[in-house]
Design a protein around this motif. Sequence first.
Motif, mmCIF file in Angstrom:
data_model
loop_
_atom_site.group_PDB
_atom_site.id
_atom_site.type_symbol
_atom_site.label_atom_id
_atom_site.label_comp_id
_atom_site.label_asym_id
_atom_site.label_seq_id
_atom_site.Cartn_x
_atom_site.Cartn_y
_atom_site.Cartn_z
ATOM 1 N N ALA A 110 34.990 47.185 42.525
ATOM 2 C CA ALA A 110 34.158 46.470 41.409
ATOM 3 C C ALA A 110 32.752 47.060 41.489
ATOM 4 O O ALA A 110 32.160 47.274 40.412
ATOM 5 C CB ALA A 110 34.094 44.988 41.937
ATOM 6 N N PRO B 248 40.763 35.883 32.552
ATOM 7 C CA PRO B 248 41.414 35.953 33.943
ATOM 8 C C PRO B 248 42.384 34.886 34.265
ATOM 9 O O PRO B 248 43.582 35.254 34.918
ATOM 10 C CB PRO B 248 40.282 36.071 34.764
ATOM 11 C CG PRO B 248 39.229 35.542 34.437
ATOM 12 C CD PRO B 248 39.337 35.884 33.040
ATOM 13 N N THR C 190 40.690 39.815 40.134
ATOM 14 C CA THR C 190 39.514 39.647 39.345
ATOM 15 C C THR C 190 38.782 38.190 39.541
ATOM 16 O O THR C 190 37.627 37.985 39.740
ATOM 17 C CB THR C 190 39.733 39.819 37.869
ATOM 18 O OG1 THR C 190 40.084 41.137 37.586
ATOM 19 C CG2 THR C 190 38.460 39.719 37.024
ATOM 20 N N THR D 59 35.316 36.691 41.246
ATOM 21 C CA THR D 59 34.274 35.601 40.605
ATOM 22 C C THR D 59 34.009 34.443 41.278
ATOM 23 O O THR D 59 32.954 33.826 41.398
ATOM 24 C CB THR D 59 35.079 35.287 39.234
ATOM 25 O OG1 THR D 59 35.432 36.371 38.504
ATOM 26 C CG2 THR D 59 34.477 34.092 38.485
ATOM 27 N N ASP E 182 39.292 40.847 31.780
ATOM 28 C CA ASP E 182 37.659 40.493 31.775
ATOM 29 C C ASP E 182 37.454 39.423 31.008
ATOM 30 O O ASP E 182 36.549 38.388 31.563
ATOM 31 C CB ASP E 182 36.946 41.666 31.203
ATOM 32 C CG ASP E 182 36.761 42.812 32.097
ATOM 33 O OD1 ASP E 182 36.192 42.557 33.467
ATOM 34 O OD2 ASP E 182 36.922 43.802 31.875
ATOM 35 N N ARG F 179 34.205 45.491 34.993
ATOM 36 C CA ARG F 179 34.711 45.058 36.507
ATOM 37 C C ARG F 179 36.112 44.814 36.294
ATOM 38 O O ARG F 179 37.020 45.401 36.993
ATOM 39 C CB ARG F 179 34.034 43.988 37.065
ATOM 40 C CG ARG F 179 34.689 43.519 38.223
ATOM 41 C CD ARG F 179 33.583 42.582 38.967
ATOM 42 N NE ARG F 179 32.621 42.623 39.236
ATOM 43 C CZ ARG F 179 31.756 41.659 40.078
ATOM 44 N NH1 ARG F 179 32.289 40.219 40.317
ATOM 45 N NH2 ARG F 179 30.719 42.030 40.709
ATOM 46 N N GLY F 180 36.541 44.160 35.322
ATOM 47 C CA GLY F 180 38.124 43.687 35.241
ATOM 48 C C GLY F 180 38.978 44.976 35.031
ATOM 49 O O GLY F 180 40.130 45.093 35.597
#
Length: 388
Positions: free
Chosen positions: A124, A268, A316, A320, A265, A132-133
């Motif tokens: 990441a 998720p 992912t 978060t 992204d 990022r995803g």
Amino acid sequence: MTAEARRRALALGALAIATFTYVTTETLPIGVLPGIARAFSVDAATVGLLVGAYALVVVVATVPLARLTARVPRRAQLLLLLGLLVVANLGSALAPAFGVLVAARVIAALSHALFWAVVGPTAASLARPGARGRALAAVFAGQSIGVVVGVPLGTLIGEAVDWRAAFGGAAVLAAVALAVAAAALPRVARAEDLAATGSEPSGPRYAVLVAATVLVATGSLLAFTYVTPFLIDVSRVSPGAVSAVLLVRGAAGLLAVLVSGRFIDRHPRRVMLAATALLVVGLLVQWAGREQPLVATVGLALIAGGMSAFTTGLSTRVLTVAPGSTDVAAGGTSTAFNVGIMAGSSAGGALLAVVGLAGLPLVGAVFAAAALLLLAVEPPLVRARVPA
């Protein structure tokens, strides 16, 4: 593409190779189970414990190692861990006795334990804003491919040469990952790392992820640990065709990674729900069509797709909702996954005498369905808005 962008892409590639190698190492005994059993004059259940015991070490060691090394730069950690993986796989390939093979597996498991705590946050941190995803999907494509291709590839090598060559191949892959990582991984201080903490921290949501991960891993490993004897003895697939069936499974897993990466992204949670539902359907198809090689193969492909998309979504979501350090949170879900692996492989062995090989996918589907229910009721459970 700038030189810096190329270097980061190369670093992500090294991490993808590493994830493939770690997953392949963990599950390799499944594909070469008969060869190991013959070499050391042990039964299939004992060889199966090489997977369960590996998972136990990961379960016990992951979070403590993540906390102990919290101040060590991730680059240094990754290079050391990959070096240990090279040594462990070489030790497995050259093991003169079953006890030596077990010891080599313990070394690999200790390396594995910390690797999964740091690889997600590292990937990441290499991503550009808003991607990022996709970066995680690229890296965890290696994991997904390892889950579904590593075993058939190892089986193919084991059939063509022997099981020791399969572990030797894993050592070579680990050495490649180590060399590329050493050349490409940037030296990023943790204080500058935007992936060091969760972007929307939530203890309850993280707890749901952990519980669902245990259930998913348990359900899938119940059946997958004994997939080779299932295909041969239940589905009547010829021993020489097992690797081909598992390669079909691998292709389905790779396709799922590519598809889920396009949506991860933005959605998720939906990706994880769809992936878990696909896993349930796949296990039921494998069970219902157990005596039909083609139907059983379709079931295995659906299972692979579900598992691949689930692990991508999980990585992912952890970054978060991590309630604290993402390293420790990723270590927690890795521990959860390996609790499931340990439970699934151990329970699978115990259930053989109760439901037989033919019944294992049905029991696995029950666990996967429980995970699907838990993920579906997550919003009211945590009393918080969950990104969809």
